[in-house]
Design a protein around this motif. Structure first.
Motif, PDB file in Angstrom:
ATOM      1  N   ASN A 150      27.963 -20.701  25.053  1.00  0.00           N
ATOM      2  CA  ASN A 150      29.253 -21.320  24.775  1.00  0.00           C
ATOM      3  C   ASN A 150      29.638 -21.110  23.302  1.00  0.00           C
ATOM      4  OD1 ASN A 150      31.378 -23.319  25.752  1.00  0.00           O
ATOM      5  ND2 ASN A 150      30.522 -24.476  24.050  1.00  0.00           N
ATOM      6  N   THR A 151      28.693 -21.339  22.410  1.00  0.00           N
ATOM      7  CA  THR A 151      28.934 -21.174  20.973  1.00  0.00           C
ATOM      8  C   THR A 151      29.289 -19.733  20.642  1.00  0.00           C
ATOM      9  OG1 THR A 151      27.488 -23.009  20.368  1.00  0.00           O
ATOM     10  CG2 THR A 151      27.830 -21.304  18.696  1.00  0.00           C
ATOM     11  N   GLN A 159      35.396 -29.809  22.230  1.00  0.00           N
ATOM     12  CA  GLN A 159      33.973 -29.613  21.939  1.00  0.00           C
ATOM     13  C   GLN A 159      33.450 -30.796  21.127  1.00  0.00           C
ATOM     14  OE1 GLN A 159      33.479 -25.780  23.701  1.00  0.00           O
ATOM     15  NE2 GLN A 159      31.955 -27.008  22.830  1.00  0.00           N
ATOM     16  N   GLU A 160      34.200 -31.173  20.095  1.00  0.00           N
ATOM     17  CA  GLU A 160      33.765 -32.298  19.270  1.00  0.00           C
ATOM     18  C   GLU A 160      33.834 -33.609  20.039  1.00  0.00           C
ATOM     19  OE1 GLU A 160      33.685 -31.494  14.668  1.00  0.00           O
ATOM     20  OE2 GLU A 160      35.570 -32.359  15.344  1.00  0.00           O
ATOM     21  N   GLY A 161      34.811 -33.729  20.922  1.00  0.00           N
ATOM     22  CA  GLY A 161      34.907 -34.943  21.716  1.00  0.00           C
ATOM     23  C   GLY A 161      33.729 -35.105  22.666  1.00  0.00           C
ATOM     24  N   TYR A 162      33.371 -34.048  23.349  1.00  0.00           N
ATOM     25  CA  TYR A 162      32.204 -34.099  24.246  1.00  0.00           C
ATOM     26  C   TYR A 162      30.946 -34.437  23.449  1.00  0.00           C
ATOM     27  CZ  TYR A 162      34.917 -31.815  27.980  1.00  0.00           C
ATOM     28  OH  TYR A 162      35.840 -31.512  28.948  1.00  0.00           O
ATOM     29  N   ALA A 163      30.776 -33.755  22.317  1.00  0.00           N
ATOM     30  CA  ALA A 163      29.579 -33.977  21.496  1.00  0.00           C
ATOM     31  C   ALA A 163      29.520 -35.407  20.973  1.00  0.00           C
ATOM     32  CB  ALA A 163      29.550 -32.979  20.339  1.00  0.00           C
ATOM     33  N   ALA A 164      30.639 -35.931  20.513  1.00  0.00           N
ATOM     34  CA  ALA A 164      30.658 -37.296  19.969  1.00  0.00           C
ATOM     35  C   ALA A 164      30.206 -38.302  21.017  1.00  0.00           C
ATOM     36  CB  ALA A 164      32.059 -37.635  19.458  1.00  0.00           C
ATOM     37  N   ARG A 165      30.693 -38.144  22.228  1.00  0.00           N
ATOM     38  CA  ARG A 165      30.296 -39.081  23.283  1.00  0.00           C
ATOM     39  C   ARG A 165      28.809 -38.950  23.592  1.00  0.00           C
ATOM     40  NH1 ARG A 165      34.479 -39.368  27.062  1.00  0.00           N
ATOM     41  NH2 ARG A 165      35.130 -41.139  25.853  1.00  0.00           N
ATOM     42  N   LEU A 166      28.306 -37.728  23.633  1.00  0.00           N
ATOM     43  CA  LEU A 166      26.894 -37.503  23.955  1.00  0.00           C
ATOM     44  C   LEU A 166      25.958 -37.981  22.853  1.00  0.00           C
ATOM     45  CD1 LEU A 166      27.346 -34.013  25.548  1.00  0.00           C
ATOM     46  CD2 LEU A 166      26.453 -36.033  26.732  1.00  0.00           C
ATOM     47  N   LEU A 167      26.406 -37.881  21.602  1.00  0.00           N
ATOM     48  CA  LEU A 167      25.567 -38.257  20.470  1.00  0.00           C
ATOM     49  C   LEU A 167      25.836 -39.692  20.000  1.00  0.00           C
ATOM     50  CD1 LEU A 167      25.819 -34.920  18.443  1.00  0.00           C
ATOM     51  CD2 LEU A 167      23.880 -35.717  19.834  1.00  0.00           C
ATOM     52  N   ASP A 168      26.754 -40.379  20.672  1.00  0.00           N
ATOM     53  CA  ASP A 168      27.118 -41.753  20.297  1.00  0.00           C
ATOM     54  C   ASP A 168      27.568 -41.845  18.845  1.00  0.00           C
ATOM     55  OD1 ASP A 168      26.635 -42.934  22.821  1.00  0.00           O
ATOM     56  OD2 ASP A 168      24.485 -42.977  22.401  1.00  0.00           O
ATOM     57  N   ILE A 169      28.461 -40.931  18.463  1.00  0.00           N
ATOM     58  CA  ILE A 169      29.034 -40.943  17.116  1.00  0.00           C
ATOM     59  C   ILE A 169      30.549 -40.996  17.228  1.00  0.00           C
ATOM     60  CG2 ILE A 169      27.083 -39.716  16.069  1.00  0.00           C
ATOM     61  CD1 ILE A 169      28.736 -37.141  16.228  1.00  0.00           C
ATOM     62  N   ASP A 170      31.220 -41.296  16.128  1.00  0.00           N
ATOM     63  CA  ASP A 170      32.679 -41.339  16.140  1.00  0.00           C
ATOM     64  C   ASP A 170      33.242 -39.943  16.314  1.00  0.00           C
ATOM     65  OD1 ASP A 170      32.819 -44.097  15.783  1.00  0.00           O
ATOM     66  OD2 ASP A 170      32.876 -43.921  13.589  1.00  0.00           O
ATOM     67  N   ARG A 171      34.288 -39.884  17.111  1.00  0.00           N
ATOM     68  CA  ARG A 171      34.977 -38.623  17.321  1.00  0.00           C
ATOM     69  C   ARG A 171      35.953 -38.415  16.167  1.00  0.00           C
ATOM     70  NH1 ARG A 171      38.068 -36.757  22.755  1.00  0.00           N
ATOM     71  NH2 ARG A 171      38.810 -34.779  21.940  1.00  0.00           N
ATOM     72  N   PRO A 172      35.937 -37.228  15.561  1.00  0.00           N
ATOM     73  CA  PRO A 172      36.890 -36.972  14.472  1.00  0.00           C
ATOM     74  C   PRO A 172      38.329 -36.963  15.005  1.00  0.00           C
ATOM     75  CG  PRO A 172      35.383 -35.111  14.768  1.00  0.00           C
ATOM     76  CD  PRO A 172      35.077 -36.109  15.823  1.00  0.00           C
ATOM     77  N   PHE A 194      35.256 -25.649  15.609  1.00  0.00           N
ATOM     78  CA  PHE A 194      34.384 -25.077  16.642  1.00  0.00           C
ATOM     79  C   PHE A 194      32.924 -25.118  16.196  1.00  0.00           C
ATOM     80  CE2 PHE A 194      37.795 -22.703  19.010  1.00  0.00           C
ATOM     81  CZ  PHE A 194      37.405 -23.094  20.274  1.00  0.00           C
ATOM     82  N   ALA A 195      32.650 -24.659  14.982  1.00  0.00           N
ATOM     83  CA  ALA A 195      31.267 -24.587  14.500  1.00  0.00           C
ATOM     84  C   ALA A 195      30.622 -25.964  14.524  1.00  0.00           C
ATOM     85  CB  ALA A 195      31.227 -23.990  13.099  1.00  0.00           C
ATOM     86  N   HIS A 196      31.337 -26.958  14.084  1.00  0.00           N
ATOM     87  CA  HIS A 196      30.795 -28.314  14.055  1.00  0.00           C
ATOM     88  C   HIS A 196      30.537 -28.820  15.467  1.00  0.00           C
ATOM     89  CE1 HIS A 196      30.983 -32.744  13.330  1.00  0.00           C
ATOM     90  NE2 HIS A 196      30.108 -32.376  12.414  1.00  0.00           N
ATOM     91  N   GLY A 197      31.541 -28.714  16.336  1.00  0.00           N
ATOM     92  CA  GLY A 197      31.381 -29.188  17.716  1.00  0.00           C
ATOM     93  C   GLY A 197      30.334 -28.421  18.488  1.00  0.00           C
ATOM     94  N   ASP A 198      30.297 -27.111  18.307  1.00  0.00           N
ATOM     95  CA  ASP A 198      29.307 -26.293  19.012  1.00  0.00           C
ATOM     96  C   ASP A 198      27.887 -26.667  18.589  1.00  0.00           C
ATOM     97  OD1 ASP A 198      31.226 -24.870  20.465  1.00  0.00           O
ATOM     98  OD2 ASP A 198      31.307 -23.226  19.026  1.00  0.00           O
ATOM     99  N   THR A 199      27.690 -26.854  17.296  1.00  0.00           N
ATOM    100  CA  THR A 199      26.369 -27.253  16.799  1.00  0.00           C
ATOM    101  C   THR A 199      25.967 -28.599  17.381  1.00  0.00           C
ATOM    102  OG1 THR A 199      26.648 -25.998  14.760  1.00  0.00           O
ATOM    103  CG2 THR A 199      25.037 -27.791  14.716  1.00  0.00           C
ATOM    104  N   GLN A 200      26.908 -29.518  17.416  1.00  0.00           N
ATOM    105  CA  GLN A 200      26.610 -30.844  17.960  1.00  0.00           C
ATOM    106  C   GLN A 200      26.317 -30.783  19.455  1.00  0.00           C
ATOM    107  OE1 GLN A 200      30.029 -33.159  16.625  1.00  0.00           O
ATOM    108  NE2 GLN A 200      28.679 -34.204  15.175  1.00  0.00           N
ATOM    109  N   LEU A 201      27.036 -29.948  20.192  1.00  0.00           N
ATOM    110  CA  LEU A 201      26.763 -29.824  21.630  1.00  0.00           C
ATOM    111  C   LEU A 201      25.378 -29.223  21.872  1.00  0.00           C
ATOM    112  CD1 LEU A 201      30.169 -28.769  23.199  1.00  0.00           C
ATOM    113  CD2 LEU A 201      28.843 -30.847  23.688  1.00  0.00           C
ATOM    114  N   GLU A 202      24.996 -28.233  21.070  1.00  0.00           N
ATOM    115  CA  GLU A 202      23.647 -27.684  21.208  1.00  0.00           C
ATOM    116  C   GLU A 202      22.605 -28.752  20.917  1.00  0.00           C
ATOM    117  OE1 GLU A 202      22.860 -23.900  19.297  1.00  0.00           O
ATOM    118  OE2 GLU A 202      24.919 -23.237  19.716  1.00  0.00           O
ATOM    119  N   GLU A 203      22.856 -29.565  19.900  1.00  0.00           N
ATOM    120  CA  GLU A 203      21.934 -30.662  19.589  1.00  0.00           C
ATOM    121  C   GLU A 203      21.873 -31.651  20.753  1.00  0.00           C
ATOM    122  OE1 GLU A 203      21.611 -34.550  16.697  1.00  0.00           O
ATOM    123  OE2 GLU A 203      22.820 -32.863  16.003  1.00  0.00           O
ATOM    124  N   ALA A 204      23.019 -32.021  21.287  1.00  0.00           N
ATOM    125  CA  ALA A 204      23.060 -32.963  22.413  1.00  0.00           C
ATOM    126  C   ALA A 204      22.300 -32.408  23.608  1.00  0.00           C
ATOM    127  CB  ALA A 204      24.507 -33.273  22.792  1.00  0.00           C
TER     128      ALA A 204
END
Length: 168
Positions: free
Chosen positions: A14-15, A55-68, A86-96
């Motif tokens: 995806n990234t 991407q950032e929205g999905y990651a924020a929910r999965l990581l329990d952090i605030d969505r930008p 993209f880079a920020h959200g993609d990295t967070q999704l990989e982490e999640a």
């Protein structure tokens, strides 16, 4: 390969494909960036922003952090801003994906249809990957209609580019 590794690999694909598409679209004129086609989300620019925000929205929910705060789709905020999102959200999704707990559920609220639901993390991750794939395909369709060759965005392109395909 353990299930967790497979999941992470999906998000690495995806990234890579998000990066490829953004780089290919950097070459477009403002008129081309504003092009759309029937059956797609919207203009190329708006679709790129939509996916980057998602991407950032999905990651924020999965990581329990605030969505930008979402980037505006119109006017297009520029490629550097979108690529950074993209880079920020993609990295967070990989982490999640590395921490996905198959027993965990996430709370999802939507407007189409309206409501709030509990959803297994595995299916939420499926939606995140599918959402990006669908919209990248839509942008590729618009590019093709403009006479612009879209980048290879499929699994084979990822497999070869990431070095997973080896000679026998």
């Amino acid at each position: 390969m353990p299930a967790m590794d497979v999941l992470v690999e999906f998000f690495r694909h995806n990234t890579m494909m998000n990066r490829r598409l953004v780089e290919a679209c950097r070459q477009l004129s403002p008129e081309q960036l504003g092009a759309t086609a029937i059956g797609t989300y919207g203009t190329i620019g708006a679709t790129l922003v939509h996916v980057a925000n998602a991407q950032e929205g999905y990651a924020a929910r999965l990581l329990d952090i605030d969505r930008p705060e979402r980037l505006p789709e119109d006017p297009f905020p520029g490629f550097d801003v979108v690529a950074e999102r993209f880079a920020h959200g993609d990295t967070q999704l990989e982490e999640a994906a590395t921490h996905a707990d198959e027993d965990r559920k996430v709370k999802v609220t939507g407007d189409d249809p309206p409501g709030t639901w509990w959803m297994p993390v595995s299916l939420y991750l499926l939606q995140a990957v599918n959402h990006g794939t669908e919209h990248r395909s839509q942008v590729a369709t618009i590019l093709t209609q403009l006479g612009v060759e879209p980048p290879d965005l499929d699994g084979w392109a990822y497999i070869f580019a990431s070095g997973h395909m080896v000679d026998v």
